[in-house]
Scaffold this motif. Sequence first.
Motif, short mmCIF file in Angstrom:
data_model
loop_
_atom_site.label_atom_id
_atom_site.label_comp_id
_atom_site.label_asym_id
_atom_site.label_seq_id
_atom_site.Cartn_x
_atom_site.Cartn_y
_atom_site.Cartn_z
N GLY A 1 38.09 81.88 109.72
CA GLY A 1 38.13 80.79 108.75
C GLY A 1 36.81 80.43 108.12
O GLY A 1 36.21 81.23 107.39
N ALA A 2 36.33 79.24 108.40
CA ALA A 2 35.15 78.72 107.73
C ALA A 2 33.84 79.26 108.29
O ALA A 2 32.77 78.95 107.78
CB ALA A 2 35.12 77.19 107.83
N PHE B 1 38.89 75.41 117.75
CA PHE B 1 37.68 76.01 117.18
C PHE B 1 37.55 77.49 117.53
O PHE B 1 38.10 77.95 118.52
CB PHE B 1 36.43 75.24 117.63
CG PHE B 1 36.15 74.04 116.76
CD1 PHE B 1 35.35 74.15 115.64
CD2 PHE B 1 36.73 72.81 117.04
CE1 PHE B 1 35.11 73.04 114.82
CE2 PHE B 1 36.51 71.71 116.23
CZ PHE B 1 35.69 71.82 115.12
N GLY C 1 32.92 77.33 114.34
CA GLY C 1 33.56 76.49 113.34
C GLY C 1 35.06 76.57 113.41
O GLY C 1 35.62 77.11 114.37
N ARG C 2 35.71 76.02 112.39
CA ARG C 2 37.17 76.02 112.35
C ARG C 2 37.68 77.37 111.88
O ARG C 2 37.32 77.84 110.81
CB ARG C 2 37.66 74.92 111.41
CG ARG C 2 37.37 73.55 111.97
CD ARG C 2 38.11 72.45 111.25
NE ARG C 2 37.84 71.21 111.93
CZ ARG C 2 38.59 70.73 112.94
NH1 ARG C 2 39.67 71.39 113.32
NH2 ARG C 2 38.25 69.63 113.54
N PRO D 1 39.30 74.50 105.53
CA PRO D 1 38.24 75.39 106.01
C PRO D 1 38.40 76.83 105.51
O PRO D 1 37.42 77.47 105.11
CB PRO D 1 38.38 75.31 107.53
CG PRO D 1 39.00 73.96 107.78
CD PRO D 1 39.95 73.77 106.63
N GLN E 1 27.85 80.38 102.10
CA GLN E 1 29.15 79.79 102.45
C GLN E 1 29.26 78.31 102.09
O GLN E 1 30.31 77.86 101.66
CB GLN E 1 29.36 79.97 103.97
CG GLN E 1 30.68 79.49 104.48
CD GLN E 1 31.74 80.58 104.41
OE1 GLN E 1 31.59 81.56 103.68
NE2 GLN E 1 32.77 80.42 105.18
N ASN F 1 34.76 70.48 103.03
CA ASN F 1 35.85 71.45 103.11
C ASN F 1 35.78 72.30 104.37
O ASN F 1 36.78 72.46 105.07
CB ASN F 1 35.85 72.36 101.89
CG ASN F 1 36.19 71.60 100.62
OD1 ASN F 1 37.20 70.91 100.56
ND2 ASN F 1 35.34 71.68 99.62
N ALA F 2 34.62 72.84 104.67
CA ALA F 2 34.50 73.74 105.82
C ALA F 2 34.65 72.99 107.14
O ALA F 2 35.01 73.58 108.15
CB ALA F 2 33.16 74.47 105.79
N HIS G 1 33.26 71.16 110.50
CA HIS G 1 32.10 71.34 111.36
C HIS G 1 31.83 72.83 111.60
O HIS G 1 32.69 73.54 112.10
CB HIS G 1 32.36 70.64 112.70
CG HIS G 1 31.21 70.72 113.66
ND1 HIS G 1 31.34 70.43 114.99
CD2 HIS G 1 29.90 71.07 113.49
CE1 HIS G 1 30.16 70.58 115.60
NE2 HIS G 1 29.28 70.97 114.71
#
Lengths: 443, 443
Positions: A137-138, A284, A301-302, A308, B148, B293-294, B296
């Motif tokens: 994801g992010a 996470f 991160g997520r 994300p 990113q 958006n992302a 944490h």
Amino acid sequence: MSASEECNIVLVGCGTVGGAVARLLTRQAEHLTRRVGVSLRLRAIVEADFTHARELSLDEDLFCPDLAQALSRHPTDVVVELVGGTTAAHDIVTCALKAGKAVVTANKALLAHHGPELWALARQQGTCIGFEASCAGAIPIIAALTGQLAADRIEALYGIVNGTCNYILTAMTQRRQSYAEALSEAQQRGLAEADPALDVSGADSAHKLAILAALAFARRIDLERVHVEGIDHLQLQDVRYGQELGYVIKLLAIARRQEEGLSLRVHPAFISTRHPLAWVTGPFNAVSVYADNAGHTMYYGRGAGGRPTAAAVVADIISIALGNARERFQHLKLWPDRCPQAEQLDIRSVRCRYYLRLQVADRPGVLGTIAKVLGDHDISISSVLQHEPRSDEQSQGVPVVITTAEALQADLDAALSIINNHPTVKAPCVCIRMVQEHPESIE
Amino acid sequence: MSASEECNIVLVGCGTVGGAVARLLTRQAEHLTRRVGVSLRLRAIVEADFTHARELSLDEDLFCPDLAQALSRHPTDVVVELVGGTTAAHDIVTCALKAGKAVVTANKALLAHHGPELWALARQQGTCIGFEASCAGAIPIIAALTGQLAADRIEALYGIVNGTCNYILTAMTQRRQSYAEALSEAQQRGLAEADPALDVSGADSAHKLAILAALAFARRIDLERVHVEGIDHLQLQDVRYGQELGYVIKLLAIARRQEEGLSLRVHPAFISTRHPLAWVTGPFNAVSVYADNAGHTMYYGRGAGGRPTAAAVVADIISIALGNARERFQHLKLWPDRCPQAEQLDIRSVRCRYYLRLQVADRPGVLGTIAKVLGDHDISISSVLQHEPRSDEQSQGVPVVITTAEALQADLDAALSIINNHPTVKAPCVCIRMVQEHPESIE
């Protein structure tokens, strides 16, 4: 494309991630243009069913039932594929690349199965594929592997890359829920699918591992040869014995150089509570990378969710709009379409520590027998944990937990086939790998 | 430069990091060219004293006493400045930029003090500056902020960006060493300078914070207005009381949006043992970023050392060689030379939770008096910790530890000026900020 003032986008698929991308590109358009210096213009949303798009109040003028139609009607620089799966998505990506468009996708299954073919097509067409959103994801792990770490020599990569599994394992560890209870809660909270098989079997993690390992080691990966075990057979008592010994259970995606080749595997593993990956809880994700010069770096991160993942998709669009993605794709020799096939080791050649739980008859000499069989197969015992038996345990045998020093899987299999057939052993041995802190090569 | 087949490098400074860069570029030249698709050629090493360069067996043909001479003799695309400080380094970077060369530097002090001027010069000359190595060594945090996260809206950034301080605080926490013992051990192990002032005062962290916050918030930062407190006054007993309450002490570099402006500060802070930053131990660094958006994300790795920092320098060189660095520098509106000045909040306007330790007379009513003063200043008490007094404590007073709810620093200062003058209070109150888990905006 090289950086111009405008980047025109056609989005295919408007589900959770697609909807979030569409909202981000339309609602935050002014902010994006101001920050990026290039105007990111969403030209069309291709979907068969616009119900979700309408719920999000997206502009109906954007709706288009067909990709070919969208491409013929709108100037297009980037096609964003967010339909998932490997059939329609394959057609969409192929169609876009053949039209010379850059592609952005979050589709790990597609790239794990068809990556080399699609990258080769992109190269032939002078364009590129952005796929940051396909893994974790992010977390900008693709950016790290093709950026900061691109010229380093990577020794190993350990990832927690499936949020559903990590949520379930965290619930088992911290709240002492059984696997079934934790899964059911994850489903209620929208963190697991109604059919959770792709996640809990480890297959989704294997897709991501195949993509990450290909870039990390600049090799073509055979997905079929990645060893995959899921979390659906895990029992709460083993999670708890592991905790007692100072370990936390995680579903790890592992790619590691061994002398003879590359060990690629997805399986539940005990890791020390002192290892940074042990701290990654709930939904996470994180990826730990050990590189020759950079040493240990970790990215957290997520790993899922609309916004994300959309953030990663938009970052890819920007990288394409600025021409960066194409430069990296054309110059760096990391992409599988022009890398040799990896020497993938069979799981039997992997060396690892093991956690073993045996249900044995409560009778003298049993531990001695087991220890001898392990010793005969070159497996050293690191620790033994045996509690005084509870009265209800007598019939199923008494649990004995053994941790081993590093041993060859083939040797362990041979030892277990003898141990499991021994009359004092009441049930097949539970066997969970233990992953050690990876040594760093930094002087 | 846009991507061509060769990138010519002049290295200025051959100390720990410079030496590691030179070794990496020469010893791993073939591997680099194979991976990057561009030949990275070290043309000259500029140094006044070649003793260290000789110890590393670097090719003496590379040695050159003067940058101007090196530039006149060798084709040069990138000048790598690794001399440190803000005097000679300023001349070197200015000279290189004026000659139209791209610059790579690990010099946080230079950029924190002179960034806007140097970025403006780079822009005027149509070139760019790579500075990944200036913040948190091998951690690609600059890449994340300009990649990113470039189009996201960042709410807050929390960094452990000084390995020396983190090593000392980890030793105090885990091994119960005093500050002086931990510092002395860090010096023996080469993790602290003989004069540790720049690190332990928080000044080094403030330099890095100024650079990171500028990019994260697209604002010009006034370094003089960053609030800075170091770790050199910390006492072991406070570290231990914090642990008792479930907190770990870290030197944090914090940049956070508040309604009225941007709060920028470096100070020791208690964070919950459940926060990911609490896990960052020893000389490691990490930066937590909260984006709209992302959500944490966190980036973890080695913040110093020859090879990890050299890895970041080489990554910057590659980004310049591929043309990526220049595209990002020209398009993204993040660099301070074209951003407005930040509205930096005075520390008195910051809202925070506080840990307070008071040494009070062991007499009835004292806690009530303190509680009343705090209450009068709109400060709520969250918890109180008072152990039964040891006999040796009577003369200096009994320690009472109070944690507060979120309060305004100005209110706290006013309350403490009253409390510290109260006859029952034996010594000035010890006051350490507590940092809460930052809320995520993800739905």
